[in-house]
Design a protein around this motif. Structure first.
Motif, PDB file in Angstrom:
ATOM      1  N   ALA A   1       0.862  -1.306  -0.066  1.00  0.00           N
ATOM      2  CA  ALA A   1       0.005   0.072  -0.048  1.00  0.00           C
ATOM      3  C   ALA A   1       0.871   1.256  -0.082  1.00  0.00           C
ATOM      4  O   ALA A   1       0.385   2.201  -0.661  1.00  0.00           O
ATOM      5  CB  ALA A   1      -1.063  -0.017   1.081  1.00  0.00           C
ATOM      6  N   LYS A   2       1.917   1.221   0.636  1.00  0.00           N
ATOM      7  CA  LYS A   2       2.959   2.356   0.859  1.00  0.00           C
ATOM      8  C   LYS A   2       3.625   2.603  -0.519  1.00  0.00           C
ATOM      9  O   LYS A   2       3.938   3.660  -0.817  1.00  0.00           O
ATOM     10  CB  LYS A   2       4.106   2.272   1.935  1.00  0.00           C
ATOM     11  N   TYR A   3       3.781   1.328  -1.166  1.00  0.00           N
ATOM     12  CA  TYR A   3       4.573   1.311  -2.497  1.00  0.00           C
ATOM     13  C   TYR A   3       3.706   2.217  -3.394  1.00  0.00           C
ATOM     14  O   TYR A   3       4.100   3.063  -4.355  1.00  0.00           O
ATOM     15  CB  TYR A   3       4.873  -0.001  -2.778  1.00  0.00           C
ATOM     16  N   LEU A   4       2.298   1.774  -3.520  1.00  0.00           N
ATOM     17  CA  LEU A   4       1.465   2.475  -4.117  1.00  0.00           C
ATOM     18  C   LEU A   4       1.279   3.903  -4.214  1.00  0.00           C
ATOM     19  O   LEU A   4       1.293   4.652  -5.066  1.00  0.00           O
ATOM     20  CB  LEU A   4       0.007   1.567  -4.179  1.00  0.00           C
ATOM     21  N   GLU A   5       1.280   4.319  -3.016  1.00  0.00           N
ATOM     22  CA  GLU A   5       1.261   5.627  -2.601  1.00  0.00           C
ATOM     23  C   GLU A   5       2.411   6.521  -2.969  1.00  0.00           C
ATOM     24  O   GLU A   5       2.594   7.402  -3.729  1.00  0.00           O
ATOM     25  CB  GLU A   5       1.061   6.009  -1.138  1.00  0.00           C
ATOM     26  N   ARG A   6       3.793   5.695  -2.694  1.00  0.00           N
ATOM     27  CA  ARG A   6       5.085   6.452  -2.976  1.00  0.00           C
ATOM     28  C   ARG A   6       5.169   6.742  -4.378  1.00  0.00           C
ATOM     29  O   ARG A   6       5.541   7.750  -4.996  1.00  0.00           O
ATOM     30  CB  ARG A   6       6.245   5.878  -2.310  1.00  0.00           C
TER      31      ARG A   6
ATOM     32  N   TYR B   1       3.199   5.875  -6.976  1.00  0.00           N
ATOM     33  CA  TYR B   1       2.029   6.357  -8.000  1.00  0.00           C
ATOM     34  C   TYR B   1       0.967   7.310  -7.343  1.00  0.00           C
ATOM     35  O   TYR B   1      -0.098   7.595  -8.221  1.00  0.00           O
ATOM     36  CB  TYR B   1       1.185   5.060  -8.396  1.00  0.00           C
ATOM     37  N   GLY B   2       1.257   7.616  -6.300  1.00  0.00           N
ATOM     38  CA  GLY B   2       0.300   8.759  -5.616  1.00  0.00           C
ATOM     39  C   GLY B   2      -1.107   7.991  -5.268  1.00  0.00           C
ATOM     40  O   GLY B   2      -1.988   8.800  -5.252  1.00  0.00           O
ATOM     41  N   VAL B   3      -1.154   6.681  -5.294  1.00  0.00           N
ATOM     42  CA  VAL B   3      -2.456   5.993  -4.937  1.00  0.00           C
ATOM     43  C   VAL B   3      -2.515   5.978  -3.466  1.00  0.00           C
ATOM     44  O   VAL B   3      -1.840   5.320  -2.944  1.00  0.00           O
ATOM     45  CB  VAL B   3      -2.421   4.584  -5.541  1.00  0.00           C
ATOM     46  N   THR B   4      -3.646   6.712  -2.747  1.00  0.00           N
ATOM     47  CA  THR B   4      -3.781   6.876  -1.465  1.00  0.00           C
ATOM     48  C   THR B   4      -4.785   5.973  -0.972  1.00  0.00           C
ATOM     49  O   THR B   4      -5.006   5.982   0.353  1.00  0.00           O
ATOM     50  CB  THR B   4      -3.855   8.302  -1.006  1.00  0.00           C
ATOM     51  N   ASN B   5      -5.673   5.593  -1.642  1.00  0.00           N
ATOM     52  CA  ASN B   5      -7.431   5.051  -1.189  1.00  0.00           C
ATOM     53  C   ASN B   5      -7.323   3.669  -1.130  1.00  0.00           C
ATOM     54  O   ASN B   5      -8.478   3.195  -1.365  1.00  0.00           O
ATOM     55  CB  ASN B   5      -8.382   5.667  -2.328  1.00  0.00           C
ATOM     56  N   ILE B   6      -6.028   2.875  -1.042  1.00  0.00           N
ATOM     57  CA  ILE B   6      -6.112   1.387  -0.839  1.00  0.00           C
ATOM     58  C   ILE B   6      -6.110   0.924   0.456  1.00  0.00           C
ATOM     59  O   ILE B   6      -5.183   1.229   1.246  1.00  0.00           O
ATOM     60  CB  ILE B   6      -4.877   0.679  -1.945  1.00  0.00           C
ATOM     61  N   ASN B   7      -7.051   0.153   0.921  1.00  0.00           N
ATOM     62  CA  ASN B   7      -6.929  -0.500   2.239  1.00  0.00           C
ATOM     63  C   ASN B   7      -5.915  -1.719   2.271  1.00  0.00           C
ATOM     64  O   ASN B   7      -6.345  -2.701   1.566  1.00  0.00           O
ATOM     65  CB  ASN B   7      -8.199  -0.875   2.614  1.00  0.00           C
ATOM     66  N   PRO B   8      -4.755  -1.701   3.073  1.00  0.00           N
ATOM     67  CA  PRO B   8      -3.792  -2.756   2.687  1.00  0.00           C
ATOM     68  C   PRO B   8      -4.422  -4.211   3.037  1.00  0.00           C
ATOM     69  O   PRO B   8      -4.169  -5.012   2.481  1.00  0.00           O
ATOM     70  CB  PRO B   8      -2.752  -2.411   3.602  1.00  0.00           C
TER      71      PRO B   8
ATOM     72  N   ASN C   1      10.380  -0.945  -0.448  1.00  0.00           N
ATOM     73  CA  ASN C   1      10.828   0.354   0.238  1.00  0.00           C
ATOM     74  C   ASN C   1      12.024   0.642  -0.464  1.00  0.00           C
ATOM     75  O   ASN C   1      12.480   1.918   0.119  1.00  0.00           O
ATOM     76  CB  ASN C   1      10.919  -0.253   1.867  1.00  0.00           C
ATOM     77  N   HIS C   2      12.571   0.283  -1.240  1.00  0.00           N
ATOM     78  CA  HIS C   2      13.723   0.676  -2.118  1.00  0.00           C
ATOM     79  C   HIS C   2      13.759   0.702  -3.414  1.00  0.00           C
ATOM     80  O   HIS C   2      14.299   0.097  -4.149  1.00  0.00           O
ATOM     81  CB  HIS C   2      14.825  -0.255  -1.496  1.00  0.00           C
ATOM     82  N   THR C   3      12.820   1.841  -3.840  1.00  0.00           N
ATOM     83  CA  THR C   3      12.491   2.014  -5.290  1.00  0.00           C
ATOM     84  C   THR C   3      13.754   2.381  -6.167  1.00  0.00           C
ATOM     85  O   THR C   3      13.616   2.364  -7.268  1.00  0.00           O
ATOM     86  CB  THR C   3      11.442   2.852  -5.458  1.00  0.00           C
ATOM     87  N   GLU C   4      14.684   2.783  -5.317  1.00  0.00           N
ATOM     88  CA  GLU C   4      16.032   3.174  -6.229  1.00  0.00           C
ATOM     89  C   GLU C   4      16.612   1.786  -6.841  1.00  0.00           C
ATOM     90  O   GLU C   4      17.397   2.185  -7.885  1.00  0.00           O
ATOM     91  CB  GLU C   4      17.016   3.833  -5.308  1.00  0.00           C
ATOM     92  N   ILE C   5      16.186   0.816  -6.513  1.00  0.00           N
ATOM     93  CA  ILE C   5      16.697  -0.372  -7.199  1.00  0.00           C
ATOM     94  C   ILE C   5      15.888  -0.437  -8.677  1.00  0.00           C
ATOM     95  O   ILE C   5      16.768  -0.679  -9.474  1.00  0.00           O
ATOM     96  CB  ILE C   5      16.200  -1.780  -6.497  1.00  0.00           C
ATOM     97  N   THR C   6      14.907  -0.017  -8.759  1.00  0.00           N
ATOM     98  CA  THR C   6      14.077  -0.079 -10.040  1.00  0.00           C
ATOM     99  C   THR C   6      14.733   1.085 -10.752  1.00  0.00           C
ATOM    100  O   THR C   6      15.131   0.892 -12.109  1.00  0.00           O
ATOM    101  CB  THR C   6      12.553   0.255  -9.868  1.00  0.00           C
TER     102      THR C   6
END
Ligand SMILES: Cc1ncc(COP(=O)(O)O)c(C=O)c1O
Length: 410
Positions: A90-95, A97-104, A297-302
């Motif tokens: 859920a945090k990944y989707l927010e960080r 893609y800016g998606v904030t409305n998903i209940n994990p 949590n480490h999107t710098e890998i991508t």
């Protein structure tokens, strides 16, 4: 002879099965590749046919797995997954893609790869005679399982004239009436096309109007270049009401063999997926899910991957253009989709993409993946093995030299 072959389900006697054809295609290429390697053991094969990252998973991800794997508390069946992975997703989707409305907890669930999640979607929704709409060419799994269940697959061709987007205006009412699922995949394998917010808005509108559930396969979503921001289908207003999105750690984090992905979006869809999943597998190893959390949590890998693919595309596309191909650098994925030439100056004519792909392999030791429908293209992947940037330049130069020698006619 054993009676076993006689009792195999009738569905596998149908030669039109996509998976059979798809396997056949990849088997044919694999076989041809092995033969050519044996024939010319001292000449380097340039393998642009691979659909997997060229590097292993990040060292910290591997280290975390080593640390977590022996822990007694990780040994259990993980069933439908650990909460911490859902929270990280859920945090990944927010960080990203800016998606904030998903209940994990109710709107996200892990899966043993995007492939596994896709294979379960038809079991959730398809009755005999129901239709799955899918873009073509396509990753075939959702179609294969639709057919296993007596459903029907209706293809939406991705053509150059449509900019590799499906044309919804051409689908008859009779098809729409029976359609239940729409499979889309952007950034797209194999065309490299990306979704725009406008396109996704049209998909949401189409789905609401026709009561079709969207399965957005976003396996390549974070692999973008040149300032293109990754987009999530779920970031569009109304998307969660009519669809789900699948994210995979395979390509973004070099974790293809690890088998970890997640589905997010519509709660009713996630719930039924959870029921099918619980009756099909017992979840991915907890230690792998924990290593997956580190990756998410480490999107710098991508981002590092994107940099490498982008610089390889800069070299490759320039070389292909200089040879005469009509091609632009893709904005995402690690694939480029190359229209086949007419033939060669020496009189060879390419009737289809298989023809061209086999010719490249046999005459230039370059491996690609062909697509004949709806148009003849070959797919080149920039995940070829190379030691460093210098080696990448050397390989692309070699590819260019070999292609020029073929004297292709466009
Ligand atoms: C479009 C698409 N979806 C899904 C997958 C499968 O991903 P995973 O490794 O998560 O099963 C692939 C793999 O090639 C793919 O190209």
């Amino acid at each position: 002879m054993s009676f076993i072959t006689d009792i195999i389900a009738d569905r596998f006697r149908d030669k039109s099965f996509d998976i059979a054809k798809q396997d056949y295609k990849f088997m044919k290429i694999k076989r041809a590749k092995e033969e050519i390697k044996k024939k010319y053991p001292n000449i380097e094969l340039i393998d642009m046919g691979i659909g997997e990252p060229d590097l292993p998973a990040d060292k910290n991800v591997v280290d975390l797995l080593s640390k977590e794997a022996p822990k007694p508390e990780n040994r259990w069946y993980s069933d439908n997954g650990i909460k911490e992975f859902q929270e990280a997703a859920a945090k990944y989707l927010e960080r990203v893609y800016g998606v904030t409305n998903i209940n994990p907890y109710t709107e996200i669930m892990h899966g043993i790869g995007a492939k596994s999640i896709l294979s379960m979607m038809p079991l959730c929704f398809i009755n005999p005679g129901d239709i799955t709409l899918t873009t073509l060419p396509s990753y075939p799994i959702i179609s294969t399982h639709t057919k296993y269940l007596g459903g029907v697959v209706y293809g939406l061709p991705l053509t150059k004239s449509n900019d590799f987007y499906p044309d919804f205006s051409n689908i008859s009412n009779i098809i729409l009436y029976r359609s239940k699922l729409l499979y889309i995949n952007y950034p797209n394998n194999p065309t490299g096309q990306i979704a725009t917010r406008d396109f996704y808005k049209r998909v949401v509108e189409f789905a609401h109007k026709n009561r079709v559930m969207v399965v957005a396969d976003s396996t390549y979503a974070p692999i973008t270049f040149d300032g293109v921001e990754p987009i999530s289908f779920l970031s569009i207003d109304g998307a969660k009401e009519i669809g789900v999105e699948i994210h995979s750690l395979s390509k973004a984090f070099n974790m293809t063999g690890w088998r970890l992905a997640f589905i997010a979006g519509n709660e009713a869809a996630i719930n039924i997926y959870g029921i099918v999943k619980a009756n099909s597998d017992s979840g991915q190893f907890r230690a792998i899910q924990k290593a997956g959390i580190y990756a998410l949590n480490h999107t710098e890998i991508t981002k590092e991957n994107c940099k490498r693919y982008s610089r390889r595309f800069d070299l490759l596309i320039k070389a292909l253009k200089e040879i005469g191909f009509d091609i632009e650098k893709p904005k995402a994925t690690f694939y480029c989709y190359l229209p086949i030439p007419k033939g060669t100056k020496s009189g060879k004519i390419f009737r289809n993409a298989d023809d061209f792909s086999l010719y490249l392999l046999n005459e230039a030791l370059i491996c690609t993946v062909p697509w004949n429908f709806p148009e003849s293209y070959v797919r080149l992947s920039v995940t070829f093995e190379a030691k460093d940037y210098e080696d990448e330049k050397r390989i692309i130069n070699e590819l260019k030299k070999r292609l020029l020698k073929l004297e292709l006619v466009f």
